[in-house]
Scaffold this motif. Structure first.
Motif, PDB file in Angstrom:
ATOM      1  N   ALA A   1       0.982  -1.060   0.005  1.00 15.37           N
ATOM      2  CA  ALA A   1      -0.023   0.113  -0.042  1.00 15.37           C
ATOM      3  C   ALA A   1       0.948   1.265  -0.146  1.00 15.37           C
ATOM      4  N   VAL A   2       0.303   2.279  -0.455  1.00 16.35           N
ATOM      5  CA  VAL A   2       0.893   3.711  -0.293  1.00 16.35           C
ATOM      6  C   VAL A   2       0.585   4.278   0.835  1.00 16.35           C
ATOM      7  N   VAL A   3       1.410   4.659   1.753  1.00 14.54           N
ATOM      8  CA  VAL A   3       1.011   5.387   3.165  1.00 14.54           C
ATOM      9  C   VAL A   3       1.818   6.660   3.116  1.00 14.54           C
ATOM     10  N   PRO A   4       1.044   7.574   3.750  1.00  8.78           N
ATOM     11  CA  PRO A   4       1.997   8.792   4.091  1.00  8.78           C
ATOM     12  C   PRO A   4       3.154   8.259   5.184  1.00  8.78           C
ATOM     13  N   SER A   5       4.313   9.032   5.077  1.00  7.75           N
ATOM     14  CA  SER A   5       5.466   8.578   5.981  1.00  7.75           C
ATOM     15  C   SER A   5       5.250   8.782   7.396  1.00  7.75           C
TER      16      SER A   5
ATOM     17  N   LEU B   1     -10.347   5.932   3.137  1.00  5.71           N
ATOM     18  CA  LEU B   1      -8.867   5.704   3.070  1.00  5.71           C
ATOM     19  C   LEU B   1      -8.070   6.748   2.300  1.00  5.71           C
ATOM     20  N   GLN B   2      -8.536   6.609   1.048  1.00  9.91           N
ATOM     21  CA  GLN B   2      -7.846   7.243   0.022  1.00  9.91           C
ATOM     22  C   GLN B   2      -7.849   8.783   0.301  1.00  9.91           C
ATOM     23  N   ARG B   3      -8.886   9.378   0.859  1.00 10.00           N
ATOM     24  CA  ARG B   3      -8.745  10.877   1.311  1.00 10.00           C
ATOM     25  C   ARG B   3      -7.718  11.143   2.454  1.00 10.00           C
ATOM     26  N   SER B   4      -7.935  10.154   3.384  1.00 11.22           N
ATOM     27  CA  SER B   4      -6.743  10.071   4.486  1.00 11.22           C
ATOM     28  C   SER B   4      -5.357  10.227   3.953  1.00 11.22           C
ATOM     29  N   VAL B   5      -5.129   9.317   3.205  1.00 13.58           N
ATOM     30  CA  VAL B   5      -3.788   9.265   2.389  1.00 13.58           C
ATOM     31  C   VAL B   5      -3.516  10.409   1.886  1.00 13.58           C
ATOM     32  N   ARG B   6      -4.342  10.994   1.114  1.00 15.31           N
ATOM     33  CA  ARG B   6      -3.963  12.096   0.413  1.00 15.31           C
ATOM     34  C   ARG B   6      -3.719  13.428   1.268  1.00 15.31           C
TER      35      ARG B   6
ATOM     36  N   LEU C   1       4.263   5.926   9.575  1.00 12.45           N
ATOM     37  CA  LEU C   1       5.330   4.795   9.838  1.00 12.45           C
ATOM     38  C   LEU C   1       6.268   5.304  11.078  1.00 12.45           C
ATOM     39  N   LYS C   2       6.532   4.285  11.911  1.00  7.51           N
ATOM     40  CA  LYS C   2       7.417   4.482  13.007  1.00  7.51           C
ATOM     41  C   LYS C   2       8.246   3.248  13.056  1.00  7.51           C
ATOM     42  N   GLY C   3       9.561   3.388  12.551  1.00  9.97           N
ATOM     43  CA  GLY C   3      10.353   2.114  12.430  1.00  9.97           C
ATOM     44  C   GLY C   3       9.655   1.189  11.450  1.00  9.97           C
ATOM     45  N   ASP C   4       9.450  -0.070  11.975  1.00  8.68           N
ATOM     46  CA  ASP C   4       8.933  -1.254  11.205  1.00  8.68           C
ATOM     47  C   ASP C   4       7.586  -1.335  11.416  1.00  8.68           C
ATOM     48  N   LYS C   5       6.775  -0.338  12.110  1.00 11.96           N
ATOM     49  CA  LYS C   5       5.521  -0.257  12.503  1.00 11.96           C
ATOM     50  C   LYS C   5       4.796   0.607  11.509  1.00 11.96           C
ATOM     51  N   CYS C   6       3.381   0.240  11.186  1.00 12.08           N
ATOM     52  CA  CYS C   6       2.657   1.182  10.167  1.00 12.08           C
ATOM     53  C   CYS C   6       1.105   1.140  10.844  1.00 12.08           C
ATOM     54  N   SER C   7       0.704   2.536  10.971  1.00 16.46           N
ATOM     55  CA  SER C   7      -0.631   2.571  11.726  1.00 16.46           C
ATOM     56  C   SER C   7      -1.590   2.562  10.281  1.00 16.46           C
ATOM     57  N   TRP C   8      -2.691   1.831  10.707  1.00 17.53           N
ATOM     58  CA  TRP C   8      -3.572   2.077   9.576  1.00 17.53           C
ATOM     59  C   TRP C   8      -5.134   2.090  10.131  1.00 17.53           C
ATOM     60  N   PRO C   9      -5.542   3.087   9.462  1.00 19.44           N
ATOM     61  CA  PRO C   9      -7.183   3.546   9.878  1.00 19.44           C
ATOM     62  C   PRO C   9      -8.198   2.473   9.475  1.00 19.44           C
ATOM     63  N   PRO C  10      -9.354   2.640  10.285  1.00 19.37           N
ATOM     64  CA  PRO C  10     -10.493   1.817  10.231  1.00 19.37           C
ATOM     65  C   PRO C  10     -11.414   2.293   9.293  1.00 19.37           C
ATOM     66  N   TYR C  11     -11.115   2.907   7.948  1.00 17.60           N
ATOM     67  CA  TYR C  11     -11.913   3.362   6.979  1.00 17.60           C
ATOM     68  C   TYR C  11     -12.208   2.522   5.854  1.00 17.60           C
ATOM     69  N   ASN C  12     -13.529   2.788   5.209  1.00 15.52           N
ATOM     70  CA  ASN C  12     -13.670   2.334   3.942  1.00 15.52           C
ATOM     71  C   ASN C  12     -12.688   2.730   2.705  1.00 15.52           C
ATOM     72  N   SER C  13     -12.732   2.472   1.753  1.00 13.35           N
ATOM     73  CA  SER C  13     -11.785   2.606   0.854  1.00 13.35           C
ATOM     74  C   SER C  13     -11.790   4.066   0.228  1.00 13.35           C
ATOM     75  N   GLN C  14     -12.703   4.752   0.051  1.00 14.47           N
ATOM     76  CA  GLN C  14     -12.895   6.175  -0.299  1.00 14.47           C
ATOM     77  C   GLN C  14     -12.367   7.062   0.702  1.00 14.47           C
TER      78      GLN C  14
END
Length: 89
Positions: A39-43, A61-66, A46-59
């Motif tokens: 997946a493409v995520v905002p930096s 989620l895309q807005r959250s990334v942008r 990321l914290k080290g080798d951990k990635c936070s992931w929101p509990p959102y639907n795809s639409q």
């Protein structure tokens, strides 16, 4: 001829467009999760080798990334993720 206020860059100088913190604020990473999904995520997710992931639907989620939404405590944290590529927007 130079525009008023412009400065020539000579061979020994590097033209600086933005600071490191500004660049970091615009970075995105392509991450690989343990299950081999990517997946493409905002930096900022990321914290080290951990990635936070929101509990959102795809639409959402895309807005959250942008919009580079800041991660929240209620988000899922994935361990052992790998940043494959870093990109600057």
């Amino acid at each position: 001829m130079l525009n008023r206020g412009a400065r020539a860059v000579t061979g020994g100088e590097k033209k600086k467009h933005s600071t490191d913190s500004q660049m970091e604020n615009k970075q995105y990473c392509v991450v690989e999760f343990q299950d081999r999904g990517t997946a493409v995520v905002p930096s900022c997710w990321l914290k080290g080798d951990k990635c936070s992931w929101p509990p959102y639907n795809s639409q959402k989620l895309q807005r959250s990334v942008r919009q580079r939404e800041i991660s929240r405590p209620d988000w899922t944290v994935h361990d052992n993720v790998r940043c494959l590529v870093t990109c600057v927007r």
